[in-house]
Structure formats: structure tokens, C-alpha cells
Write a protein that holds these residues in place. Structure first.
Motif, PDB file in Angstrom:
ATOM      1  N   TYR A   1      -6.174   4.275   4.872  1.00 38.78           N
ATOM      2  CA  TYR A   1      -6.207   3.318   3.682  1.00 38.78           C
ATOM      3  C   TYR A   1      -7.673   4.223   2.495  1.00 38.78           C
TER       4      TYR A   1
ATOM      5  N   SER B   1       1.056  -0.974  -0.132  1.00 35.77           N
ATOM      6  CA  SER B   1      -0.066  -0.117  -0.112  1.00 35.77           C
ATOM      7  C   SER B   1       1.077   1.360   0.189  1.00 35.77           C
TER       8      SER B   1
ATOM      9  N   ALA C   1      -4.171   0.416  -2.993  1.00 31.91           N
ATOM     10  CA  ALA C   1      -3.611  -1.085  -2.161  1.00 31.91           C
ATOM     11  C   ALA C   1      -3.922  -2.505  -2.950  1.00 31.91           C
TER      12      ALA C   1
END
Lengths: 85, 569
Positions: B301, B11, B204
Motif C-alpha cells: 500500500y 484502497s 487509502a
């Protein structure tokens, strides 16, 4: 205003793929959501795109447009007052 | 139940699980604002790879998407004792849009575009995998669907190992989809918070290698995917049922016979949209999980789509190995009505089981139960083979229709023929006219089956399991034309929704009130044996008792085929 309403109706019919519906079928003051044309939340977002694309009006989200989106007439009123193109 | 042999994460926060975990402990996030990014006129906040990372991760001869998947799989494989070339090893790629950033505004660039199944085959080829790969394309719940597929295929005996890779890259295409839905937050997202304003996009890749539990090896201390459940709430294509019914049902199905006190955390979807977080909170309270701490990682994220269900489960496994409950970044003050336990501070636990829940466009919901405790294997065991029978079948091409093998005369061809069939043979459903050609195809074919069945009461638990090759290429091209064409950047939400293939299952679920699972799989080519195995495994490892399933492909406005049937046991 008459012209604007007719144009707007056609833009909505085209954008929402309301097959078989003509501008004459849409009452200027009938509710667009729920009853009436039975539009839903994705359709509301599509009307936001119409306002931006053809009239230069930017709305952040559909809830901001609740009062505006009551009927074709109310949208046309709003466009008249706020259009930038 | 299957064993987690190894996992990986790549990521913007790091290229190993360790780097990612340490970043989270330090409260770091890669969320940042982007202006004029790759042709997107309006500012947005997202978690994206830097140019340096992109260059470092690139694999010669492969696209950015393929390179990222290769890196993630390579890292996970380096710690697992798996014969990757064995025909007993299955590759499952979980992604919503695969190589879509290669899809250009003009036909001239289409040579660079690869259908998701071809992309998966290319990645499989890098490792010398010999089986046909399966792409799971189930919107936001793809990562959970993919892991459950691995479980079902291993438990049903179709393979011994499964490589699951969840991945998505962000591009103009996807940013435009979510800008058109007005679902992006103008700041770092705030899951479950009173001030939440929407989601952030993220990119990711995360891979998990699964193996059998009955392979004779000592699995003590290893994580297991115990079981899982999928369903559809048959409520709306882009909004979850406010009463959380769909999520509640998958939680109940997954935790059946499992002691809720064993759960260290619930790993929520927590997208930070108004509707998702509210719905999840209601479902969690209704499922008697109010006292189990909630883990929500979108504040680190963003929403990584196809990666989300894999990446978030991997991080919770890693954190629980340390007895750690990760803080919910972005959360400050509760802003949902369902009672939940949530904190922006790190927590401690000595428990070693958790539940992953997830929901997505098209009305689909999923839940998975993971545990390190060996003794408790409630509800798991070798799958009992069932024997589904065809009740009715429909084959519909761009110029022909047959029902149960009988040819039915049709007028016109292509898209116009679908409209003709709808008007002459099916009952009124005005939403039909809003559908793109692919959705019209699947809708018409499915409703012809339903009409033929003529059931007095619809089977509310019926599953919808579809396969194709072309994903949503027709609407993908149209969507590109609304953002790269001469008219400027005006992505259309009613068009954008059809860039997710599983939406078509949502349409059929809503029309008929079907609340069974809805799953969409993409293959490089039609493979009846593989499709049959997936359908068998679905029946064997769930309480599904009837299903509409088959091949539904639409490669152009007037080139399509639906070959589907109703199966029951």
C-alpha cells in the motif's frame, strides 16, 4: 570565489532562518554540522535544495554530500567544479 | 477495552476488505511509478487510485477526500448496528492533511480549501451525525492515536460508539514534502530489507466502528482493542531515537501484564526508510519480541499516513481470522541489526492477539493491543475518573500576554512580539529562529508555563495535548509557493516539516525532555466541553500525571492565540 562564498553564506542564512547571523560570522573552514553553526539533518537537506535551485547541482541524499558539506569552503569548491547554472 | 463492530478498507487494491485481503494473498500491490504526475517533475513510486476508481468513488457535491471517507464509513456502517445520529456516537477522523489538494497556489483558489475540522463536519453531516467531530492530526501515528481516543472516550463514558476513519489522499503538496526529505524510494519499497531505499506514498481510507464491551451483547469471536499507549522520544523532529526508546516504552506500557506468547504477530510500521526499520527492529528485540512474526504492509500500500494505523490493523484482523500471517512484500534479506522474525512467505498461526506499533514525525510513537480472546482483559476496565488541577496558565494573542490571569506588558505585535518575548523572557534556544510562526507561538507559550513552574526537575512523563482549528495553514501556503510559484519546483524541507501540526509538540518535548504522549487534535471550532472531555479521558485512561494542554491556533502570520495551561493530578 570570494563572491561565491559570500553569496552562498547569505543563501544559507536565508534558507535556514539563521536570525542574527551575518556572513562575517561564518568561518569559511569551520565545520557546519555538530559544532560550528550546529546544523542538523534537515538543514543538510535544505543545503541540497540550495545547490539544486541556484547552481543546478543535484544530490540524491545528504550522505552523498557528507564530504562536500564539511564547511562553506568545501561547498563552494564543489559548486565551482560542478555548477550548471 | 472496546469492541470492533465492523470495519472497511477502500484502497487502490479494492473497495472492500475482502478484495483487499485477497489481493494481498495473491501478492498484488498497487505500487507503480509515476512520471510528471499532477505537476510533480521528478518520478516517484506510489500506490494511487486510478482515474476510473476516482470517478467511481466520487460522491456528488463532495471533494475527492470527502468522497473517499464517506465511502469507507458507509461500508463499515452497513455491517454495524449503530445509531449514527445519536449524540452518544463520536466521529474521529484520522488524517495528516485532509483536503490539502484543494489548496491552490493563489489566494483565488483558497475558497475551495477547507480546514480539516470543517471537512470532518461536512463528512459527519452526510451521515447526519450530531456531535462535533474530532480530527486527529498526529503525523504517521494518527490512525493509532484515533483508535486510542475512541477507546478512551468510550471507557470514560463520554460516548457508546465511535466511528474512526483513517484516510489520506496524495497530491502535489504531499509528494513535494517527502521528496524534499529525500525519503522516497525510487522503486517498490522494501521493508526491513538490506536494499531498502525509502518509502512509497499511498492513498487509502479505512474505517472501524467501535462499541462498548459492557453493552450486554455477546462479543464472542469479535475483535477487541484491548489497550494502547503513546509517547514521544524527545529526540529529533524527523528521525527516531536510534535506540528505539520511544517505541520500546509504548510496547512495554501496552503489553504490561500480557503474555507475549499470545501474540500472533507484531504489525510494524515498516516504512522501509533506513532509520525507521532499524529503530523498530532494535525496539522489538529489546521488548523480547524477537520470536513474534513481523507483519509489514507498506510493500502493498505504500505509506498511507492517516490511514496507515487503521488500515494495517484491519488487514491483520482479517488475516488472523483465517489464521494467516501475511507475507512481507518487498522483503528478501534482513537489513536491520535488531533480531526479528520476518518472512516474505505466508505463515500460519492459531493465535488471536496482535500488537500494532507505529512511529512518526515529531518524535511520536504508539502501540495498540488487539485480541479476540475474551477471558484475558489484563489492564483494562472502566476508567477511573481523575481530577486534574490547573497549576499555571498562559494566554498569548497577537497583541497581549497574560500569565495566571495577570496581564504582562509586551512590545510590538504579531510574529515580532513572539520574537520579543523569546528574547526578553526565555532562555537561549537557537532553534527558535528556525520555527514558523505557529511553532514559535506554541513554543513561547509553553516555555512561559515551564518558566513559571520553575521545576527543579522536569516531569519526563509530561504529556502535550494541543487543539486548534487552522492546522498549519500558514506553512501550508508557503510550502505551496515553493512548488507552484514562479521559481520552479524547489520544496524546502525546513518549511515542509512545519506542515504537520504535531511537530510543535515535538519541539516542546525535545526542548524539555518530555517523554509523555504528544497528541494534536483539530476541531471545526473551539469547543471547551469536548476538549475537556478528551483531556479527562486522556488522564483517566493512561498513566499521564501532568500535561500541557489547550488551544493553539494560528490562521495567519499575525493572527494567533495560545490559551494553554499545565494540569496535574
Amino acid at each position: 570565489m570570494e563572491d561565491l562564498i559570500l553569496t552562498l553564506k547569505q543563501q544559507i542564512i536565508d534558507a535556514l532562518n539563521l536570525e542574527g547571523v551575518t556572513p562575517e560570522d561564518i568561518d569559511d573552514d569551520a565545520p557546519l554540522f555538530g559544532d560550528g553553526l550546529g546544523l542538523d539533518s534537515i538543514d543538510a537537506l535544505e543545503i541540497i535544495v540550495i545547490l539544486d535551485k541556484y547552481y543546478g547541482i543535484k544530490l540524491a541524499n545528504a550522505s552523498e554530500g557528507k564530504a562536500i558539506f564539511k564547511s562553506i569552503g568545501s561547498i563552494a569548491d564543489y559548486i565551482e567544479k560542478h555548477r550548471t547554472k | 477495552m472496546i469492541r470492533v463492530l465492523s470495519y472497511s478498507i477502500i484502497s487502490p487494491l479494492g473497495e472492500t476488505v475482502g478484495q483487499n485481503y485477497r489481493a494481498l494473498l495473491a501478492g498484488r500491490s498497487a505500487l507503480a511509478p509515476y512520471d510528471n504526475w499532477h505537476g510533480v517533475p521528478d518520478r516517484f513510486v506510489a500506490s494511487l487510485f486510478s482515474r476510473e476508481q476516482r470517478e467511481k468513488l466520487a460522491v456528488n457535491g463532495y471533494s475527492r477526500f470527502e468522497s473517499l471517507a464517506i465511502r469507507a464509513i458507509e461500508d463499515a456502517l452497513s455491517r454495524a448496528d449503530v445509531d449514527i445520529r445519536s449524540p452518544r456516537t463520536l466521529f474521529v477522523l484520522s488524517t495528516t492533511k485532509a483536503n490539502v489538494e484543494e489548496l491552490g497556489p493563489t489566494e483565488a483558489r483558497d475558497g475551495a480549501y477547507l480546514a480539516p475540522g470543517s471537512t470532518a463536519r461536512k463528512i459527519a453531516g452526510y451521515f447526519g451525525m450530531t456531535n462535533d467531530p474530532v480530527v486527529v492530526c498526529n503525523a504517521c501515528i494518527s490512525g493509532v492515536t484515533a483508535q486510542l481516543l475512541a477507546d478512551r472516550m468510550i471507557e470514560s463514558g463520554y460516548c457508546d460508539h465511535a466511528v474512526v476513519c483513517g484516510i489520506d489522499c496524495q497530491s502535489l503538496f504531499e509528494v513535494a514534502v517527502f521528496q524534499s526529505f529525500k525519503s522516497l524510494s525510487p522503486e517498490d519499497c522494501r521493508p526491513f530489507d538490506i536494499e531498502r531505499r525509502g518509502l512509497n506514498l499511498g492513498e487509502a481510507a479505512s474505517a472501524v466502528i467501535f462499541g462498548r464491551c459492557d453493552d450486554g451483547k455477546d462479543g464472542a469471536g469479535q475483535w477487541k482493542l484491548v489497550k494502547g499507549c503513546l509517547d514521544n522520544d524527545a529526540y529529533h523532529l524527523s528521525a527516531p531515537s536510534p535506540d528505539g526508546a520511544g517505541t520500546l516504552a509504548v510496547i512495554s506500557g501496552t503489553l504490561d501484564g500480557w503474555d507475549r506468547d499470545d501474540l500472533a504477530v507484531v504489525s510494524a510500521h515498516g516504512t522501509a526508510t533506513m532509520f525507521n526499520d532499524q529503530m523498530e527492529s532494535v525496539a522489538l528485540e529489546r521488548a523480547s519480541l524477537s520470536s513474534v512474526p513481523v507483519s509489514a504492509l507498506k510493500g502493498y500500500y505504500g505509506h498511507t499516513f492517516g490511514a496507515a494505523g487503521v488500515l494495517e490493523a484491519v488487514l491483520v484482523m482479517r488475516a488472523l481470522d483465517d489464521g494467516c500471517i501475511l507475507p512481507v512484500r518487498g522483503f528478501d534479506e534482513i537489513g536491520v541489526s535488531g533480531r526479528i522474525s520476518i518472512s516474505n512467505r505466508e505463515g500460519r498461526t492459531d493465535k488471536s492477539s496482535f500488537l500494532k506499533i507505529i512511529s512518526g514525525f515529531g518524535g511520536c510513537n504508539g502501540a495498540l493491543l488487539y485480541s479476540k480472546a475474551l477471558a484475558k482483559t489484563a489492564g483494562s476496565g472502566a476508567a477511573v475518573k481523575k481530577n486534574p488541577q490547573t497549576v499555571h496558565s498562559v494566554r498569548l494573542t497577537d497583541s497581549s500576554l497574560s500569565i495566571d490571569g495577570r496581564n504582562i506588558p509586551v512590545e510590538q505585535s504579531g510574529k515580532a512580539m513572539l520574537t520579543w518575548i523569546y528574547r526578553t523572557m526565555l532562555t537561549d534556544w537557537p532553534k527558535f529562529y528556525k520555527m514558523d510562526v505557529f511553532n514559535r507561538l506554541v513554543y513561547v507559550a509553553s516555555q512561559l508555563l515551564v518558566r513559571e513552574e520553575n521545576a527543579a526537575v522536569p516531569d519526563v512523563n509530561r504529556a502535550l495535548v494541543f487543539f486548534n482549528r487552522s492546522s498549519t495553514i500558514v506553512s501550508d501556503r508557503k510550502h505551496i509557493s515553493t512548488i507552484c510559484g514562479g521559481d520552479g519546483f524547489f520544496p524546502s524541507p525546513s518549511l515542509a516539516i512545519f506542515t504537520l501540526p504535531n511537530i510543535t509538540a515535538g519541539e516542546v518535548a525535545i526542548r524539555n525532555g518530555y517523554r509523555g504522549e504528544t497528541s494534536f487534535y483539530i476541531l471545526d471550532e473551539r469547543n471547551e466541553r469536548l476538549m475537556g472531555n478528551i483531556v479527562d479521558a486522556t488522564f483517566s485512561c493512561s498513566d499521564v500525571s501532568s500535561m500541557i494542554t489547550g488551544w493553539v491556533d494560528c490562521s495567519a502570520e499575525d493572527t494567533f492565540e495560545a490559551d494553554i495551561r499545565i494540569l496535574t493530578i
